[in-house]
Design a protein around this motif. Structure first.
Motif, mmCIF file in Angstrom:
data_model
loop_
_atom_site.group_PDB
_atom_site.id
_atom_site.type_symbol
_atom_site.label_atom_id
_atom_site.label_comp_id
_atom_site.label_asym_id
_atom_site.label_seq_id
_atom_site.Cartn_x
_atom_site.Cartn_y
_atom_site.Cartn_z
ATOM 1 N N ASN A 30 0.826 -1.205 0.000
ATOM 2 C CA ASN A 30 0.000 0.000 0.000
ATOM 3 C C ASN A 30 0.861 1.256 0.000
ATOM 4 O O ASN A 30 0.509 2.274 -0.609
ATOM 5 C CB ASN A 30 -0.940 0.005 1.207
ATOM 6 C CG ASN A 30 -2.025 -1.049 1.076
ATOM 7 O OD1 ASN A 30 -2.456 -1.369 -0.022
ATOM 8 N ND2 ASN A 30 -2.468 -1.590 2.198
ATOM 9 N N SER A 33 2.015 1.881 -3.450
ATOM 10 C CA SER A 33 0.944 2.474 -4.239
ATOM 11 C C SER A 33 0.824 3.965 -3.973
ATOM 12 O O SER A 33 0.713 4.768 -4.908
ATOM 13 C CB SER A 33 -0.386 1.774 -3.917
ATOM 14 O OG SER A 33 -1.461 2.427 -4.544
ATOM 15 N N GLN A 34 0.868 4.351 -2.719
ATOM 16 C CA GLN A 34 0.747 5.763 -2.362
ATOM 17 C C GLN A 34 1.923 6.572 -2.909
ATOM 18 O O GLN A 34 1.754 7.719 -3.340
ATOM 19 C CB GLN A 34 0.657 5.920 -0.839
ATOM 20 C CG GLN A 34 -0.635 5.383 -0.237
ATOM 21 C CD GLN A 34 -1.855 6.050 -0.833
ATOM 22 O OE1 GLN A 34 -1.901 7.269 -0.980
ATOM 23 N NE2 GLN A 34 -2.859 5.256 -1.169
ATOM 24 N N ASP A 65 -0.965 -1.381 -9.279
ATOM 25 C CA ASP A 65 -2.325 -1.181 -8.789
ATOM 26 C C ASP A 65 -3.050 -0.142 -9.641
ATOM 27 O O ASP A 65 -2.446 0.723 -10.272
ATOM 28 C CB ASP A 65 -2.299 -0.731 -7.330
ATOM 29 C CG ASP A 65 -1.671 0.636 -7.160
ATOM 30 O OD1 ASP A 65 -2.417 1.601 -6.916
ATOM 31 O OD2 ASP A 65 -0.433 0.743 -7.294
#
Length: 356
Positions: A30, A33-34, A65
């Motif tokens: 995650n 992704s950020q 993603d």
């Protein structure tokens, strides 16, 4: 290898690879992704066009993603180069690509000043199923030329005239200053059933399906988190792009169905959106969040904030349409929709106040 089906075995050995063992990434997925999203947004804000090759690689990477690829698409649209538009077009035309990504690509192409972008949108719109055409039509109608192309495709029978029953799309066409719009809309939609009746039929159909199902509120919580938290706050979580939903279950099944399937029927005045036409002819819809000097901050239907200098605004008018998409029930499965209803109905009381 040689097709021998006998009982003997053959061995093939390889070696001397460097490194002998590939390191496993230690970072959080995650977080990666950020970082991709942030990098793409910074590149767009600063117009770092030298990053375009890397952004194109991210956009085309099926292992990345969707959010990161969508951010890359948005920045490539800002750069508006021939190579970038070609890369966006490739994703839009890929029927196997994630639908959410294709919709973001369509939005980006709609903001392009290149004729190739409008051509790509028009071609995709003509080939898309009816339940996907509304968003593509909205993207194409983001400027005068695209709006004219849309109406031409509808008049030629290449696109269903049902897309013109969407009130938000009609507003966008009007903002694009299409000539003789009212007369053309009457002619193109003549004989079609009223949209209101279609919505009523959908509500009744979904009501019957929910009552006949065995939905799970716990599963609905995940659907809500994925699709609704970006704009709504519930029990202290989420954003206030749309109304706070604490205690929503008390509204009952029929009202919740109306609010979800016909979001423009009852709009809180505090959440009325603006239809904004910019000096370059582009049109967008957003909810004004605040004013920062000579810049107005709007939010789109994903909760993303959009800064717009006042000097860039040619015209602004209040929209009668909710920022929430009217085709929400079509974007998730029937099972997820029923689970979401069960979750919302379970929230019949506002959360209790907490004290230190």
């Amino acid at each position: 290898v040689d097709g021998d089906s006998g009982s003997a075995y053959a061995w093939l050995a390889v070696g001397r690879f460097e490194p002998a063992i590939v390191a496993v990434p230690s970072g959080d997925y995650n977080q990666l992704s950020q970082r991709r999203i942030a990098a793409a947004e910074i590149a767009g804000s600063l117009r770092l066009e030298r990053t375009e090759p890397n952004l194109m690689k991210l956009l085309a990477n099926p292992q990345a993603d969707v959010n990161g690829r969508s951010a890359a698409a948005k920045t490539l649209a800002i750069f508006d180069s021939a190579a970038g538009i070609k890369a966006l077009t490739a994703i839009l035309q890929d029927g196997g690509a994630d639908q959410a990504l294709r919709e973001k690509v369509a939005e980006g192409l709609g903001q392009s000043k290149q004729a190739a972008a409008s051509t790509a949108l028009d071609a995709a719109l003509r080939a898309a199923p009816e339940n996907s055409q509304a968003k593509l039509a909205s993207a194409l109608a983001a400027g005068h030329d695209g709006a004219e192309r849309l109406l031409q495709s509808i008049s030629e029978g290449k696109v269903t005239p049902r897309v013109l029953q969407d009130k938000a799309l009609r507003e966008r066409l009007a903002a694009a200053r299409v000539s003789d719009l009212d007369a053309r809309l009457v002619k193109l939609t003549q004989g079609l059933p009223a949209l209101d009746q279609k919505i009523l039929d959908t509500i009744q159909s979904r009501r019957g399906a929910f009552l006949a199902a065995a939905p799970a509120a716990q599963a609905g919580a995940k659907v809500f988190e994925k699709n609704c938290l970006a704009c709504h706050k519930l029990e202290g979580k989420g954003n206030i792009i749309g109304p706070n939903l604490d205690g929503i279950g008390a509204r009952g099944l029929d009202r919740i169905l109306e609010d979800v399937l016909d979001p423009s029927r009852n709009i809180d005045p505090a959440f009325r959106t603006s239809l904004v036409r910019l000096n370059d002819g582009k049109v967008f819809v957003g909810l004004q969040r605040r004013e920062e000097g000579e810049v107005l901050i709007f939010a789109d239907n994903t909760g993303k904030e959009i800064p717009v200098p006042k000097k860039d605004i040619d015209e602004r008018q209040e929209s009668k349409q909710s920022l929430m998409p009217a085709n929400f029930a079509e974007t998730i499965s029937a099972a997820d929709f029923n689970n979401l209803l069960a979750f919302l109905l379970s929230k019949r009381a506002a959360p209790a106040a907490t004290h230190p």
